[in-house]
Design a protein around this motif. Structure first.
Motif, PDB file in Angstrom:
ATOM      1  N   GLY A  82     -72.313  -1.363  70.414  1.00  0.00           N
ATOM      2  CA  GLY A  82     -71.666  -2.624  70.753  1.00  0.00           C
ATOM      3  C   GLY A  82     -72.084  -3.740  69.841  1.00  0.00           C
ATOM      4  O   GLY A  82     -72.430  -3.496  68.670  1.00  0.00           O
ATOM      5  N   LEU A  90     -70.509 -13.518  73.229  1.00  0.00           N
ATOM      6  CA  LEU A  90     -69.701 -12.382  73.688  1.00  0.00           C
ATOM      7  C   LEU A  90     -70.578 -11.138  73.554  1.00  0.00           C
ATOM      8  O   LEU A  90     -71.063 -10.823  72.460  1.00  0.00           O
ATOM      9  CB  LEU A  90     -68.440 -12.235  72.837  1.00  0.00           C
ATOM     10  CG  LEU A  90     -67.669 -10.908  72.999  1.00  0.00           C
ATOM     11  CD1 LEU A  90     -67.164 -10.726  74.419  1.00  0.00           C
ATOM     12  CD2 LEU A  90     -66.516 -10.831  71.996  1.00  0.00           C
ATOM     13  N   GLN A  91     -70.792 -10.479  74.677  1.00  0.00           N
ATOM     14  CA  GLN A  91     -71.660  -9.295  74.749  1.00  0.00           C
ATOM     15  C   GLN A  91     -70.752  -8.102  75.051  1.00  0.00           C
ATOM     16  O   GLN A  91     -70.062  -8.095  76.058  1.00  0.00           O
ATOM     17  CB  GLN A  91     -72.653  -9.585  75.867  1.00  0.00           C
ATOM     18  CG  GLN A  91     -73.470  -8.478  76.394  1.00  0.00           C
ATOM     19  CD  GLN A  91     -74.265  -8.980  77.635  1.00  0.00           C
ATOM     20  OE1 GLN A  91     -74.937 -10.004  77.612  1.00  0.00           O
ATOM     21  NE2 GLN A  91     -74.166  -8.255  78.725  1.00  0.00           N
ATOM     22  N   VAL A  92     -70.732  -7.127  74.151  1.00  0.00           N
ATOM     23  CA  VAL A  92     -69.824  -5.978  74.283  1.00  0.00           C
ATOM     24  C   VAL A  92     -70.612  -4.687  74.097  1.00  0.00           C
ATOM     25  O   VAL A  92     -71.451  -4.592  73.200  1.00  0.00           O
ATOM     26  CB  VAL A  92     -68.715  -6.019  73.192  1.00  0.00           C
ATOM     27  CG1 VAL A  92     -67.826  -4.779  73.276  1.00  0.00           C
ATOM     28  CG2 VAL A  92     -67.868  -7.272  73.315  1.00  0.00           C
ATOM     29  N   VAL A 109     -64.878  -0.462  78.411  1.00  0.00           N
ATOM     30  CA  VAL A 109     -65.658  -1.400  77.603  1.00  0.00           C
ATOM     31  C   VAL A 109     -66.336  -2.413  78.534  1.00  0.00           C
ATOM     32  O   VAL A 109     -65.675  -3.037  79.365  1.00  0.00           O
ATOM     33  CB  VAL A 109     -64.725  -2.142  76.609  1.00  0.00           C
ATOM     34  CG1 VAL A 109     -65.509  -3.174  75.810  1.00  0.00           C
ATOM     35  CG2 VAL A 109     -64.043  -1.148  75.673  1.00  0.00           C
ATOM     36  N   ASN A 110     -67.654  -2.523  78.409  1.00  0.00           N
ATOM     37  CA  ASN A 110     -68.377  -3.578  79.126  1.00  0.00           C
ATOM     38  C   ASN A 110     -68.369  -4.828  78.266  1.00  0.00           C
ATOM     39  O   ASN A 110     -68.878  -4.806  77.144  1.00  0.00           O
ATOM     40  CB  ASN A 110     -69.838  -3.185  79.364  1.00  0.00           C
ATOM     41  CG  ASN A 110     -69.964  -1.930  80.174  1.00  0.00           C
ATOM     42  OD1 ASN A 110     -69.343  -1.813  81.222  1.00  0.00           O
ATOM     43  ND2 ASN A 110     -70.740  -0.972  79.672  1.00  0.00           N
ATOM     44  N   ALA A 111     -67.807  -5.906  78.781  1.00  0.00           N
ATOM     45  CA  ALA A 111     -67.751  -7.133  77.977  1.00  0.00           C
ATOM     46  C   ALA A 111     -67.958  -8.333  78.872  1.00  0.00           C
ATOM     47  O   ALA A 111     -67.375  -8.404  79.966  1.00  0.00           O
ATOM     48  CB  ALA A 111     -66.406  -7.230  77.278  1.00  0.00           C
ATOM     49  N   LYS A 112     -68.782  -9.254  78.429  1.00  0.00           N
ATOM     50  CA  LYS A 112     -69.013 -10.499  79.175  1.00  0.00           C
ATOM     51  C   LYS A 112     -69.095 -11.660  78.203  1.00  0.00           C
ATOM     52  O   LYS A 112     -69.666 -11.529  77.118  1.00  0.00           O
ATOM     53  CB  LYS A 112     -70.313 -10.403  79.975  1.00  0.00           C
ATOM     54  CG  LYS A 112     -70.180  -9.511  81.185  1.00  0.00           C
ATOM     55  CD  LYS A 112     -71.435  -9.480  82.032  1.00  0.00           C
ATOM     56  CE  LYS A 112     -71.225  -8.553  83.225  1.00  0.00           C
ATOM     57  NZ  LYS A 112     -72.329  -7.663  83.463  1.00  0.00           N
ATOM     58  N   LEU A 155     -62.035 -10.943  72.081  1.00  0.00           N
ATOM     59  CA  LEU A 155     -62.266  -9.842  73.024  1.00  0.00           C
ATOM     60  C   LEU A 155     -60.956  -9.144  73.374  1.00  0.00           C
ATOM     61  O   LEU A 155     -60.902  -7.906  73.438  1.00  0.00           O
ATOM     62  CB  LEU A 155     -62.961 -10.358  74.294  1.00  0.00           C
ATOM     63  CG  LEU A 155     -63.124  -9.321  75.407  1.00  0.00           C
ATOM     64  CD1 LEU A 155     -63.919  -8.109  74.933  1.00  0.00           C
ATOM     65  CD2 LEU A 155     -63.808  -9.953  76.631  1.00  0.00           C
ATOM     66  N   SER A 169     -60.481  -5.315  72.427  1.00  0.00           N
ATOM     67  CA  SER A 169     -60.268  -4.335  73.497  1.00  0.00           C
ATOM     68  C   SER A 169     -59.049  -3.471  73.181  1.00  0.00           C
ATOM     69  O   SER A 169     -59.070  -2.249  73.405  1.00  0.00           O
ATOM     70  CB  SER A 169     -60.051  -5.048  74.837  1.00  0.00           C
ATOM     71  OG  SER A 169     -61.178  -5.828  75.141  1.00  0.00           O
TER      72      SER A 169
END
Lengths: 101, 101
Positions: free
Chosen positions: B51, B5-7, B81-84, B66, B70
């Motif tokens: 992040g 998880l990249q935030v 928020v950028n999250a992938k 996530l 969030s």
């Protein structure tokens, strides 16, 4: 102090074992890059997002790699690359068991 | 298989040791989240990006975290928020010494 380079972009595959076969020589070459410590290869076959989480020894080596990598991706027709370089909050990372000094 | 998880998001600080002091209780609580393996805390004081790179045991636990995270950020006024979430290409990650199974 180590730095994180976070990169992702859209790619139509290959993924999984096929991706591993296609990029194993590239992976070996990344080990030789200046300041490189490790990379986790990321992929999402549902959204066609791929990328990597890299650790470099310095900000300068992370920036140098990103510049070279962006040009390499551009030659493959991939222009829209999300990339960010971060320092690491060591104290918090130690609490949450992040595998980095 | 583990998931990344990249935030990241914008924050006006605190950074560094002050950030560590403010968020150490939060960091300890993250260790207790379902499926959580580790987190590297990222920060860029020049761009105000902060992040984390997280590893979770499953896609479902990464998604659940996530969603909760969030909402927590939204309560702090952070909506953008950028999250992938990604799976990991294990074969390539092994070549490049990524610290994950």
């Amino acid at each position: 102090m180590a730095y994180v380079l976070q990169v992702d972009f859209k790619m139509d595959g290959p993924f999984g074992d096929e991706m591993a076969e296609e990029f194993s020589d590239l992976a070996k070459s990344i080990n030789e890059e200046e300041g490189f410590m490790w990379k986790i290869w990321t992929e999402n076959q549902e959204t066609n997002d791929v990328g990597g989480i890299y650790i470099f020894k310095t900000k300068e080596t992370a920036e140098k790699y990103l510049d070279m990598h962006s040009k390499r991706l551009a030659r493959l027709g991939i222009e829209d690359v999300n990339a960010k370089i971060f320092s690491i909050n060591s104290k918090l990372t130690e609490i949450t068991k992040g595998p980095i000094i």
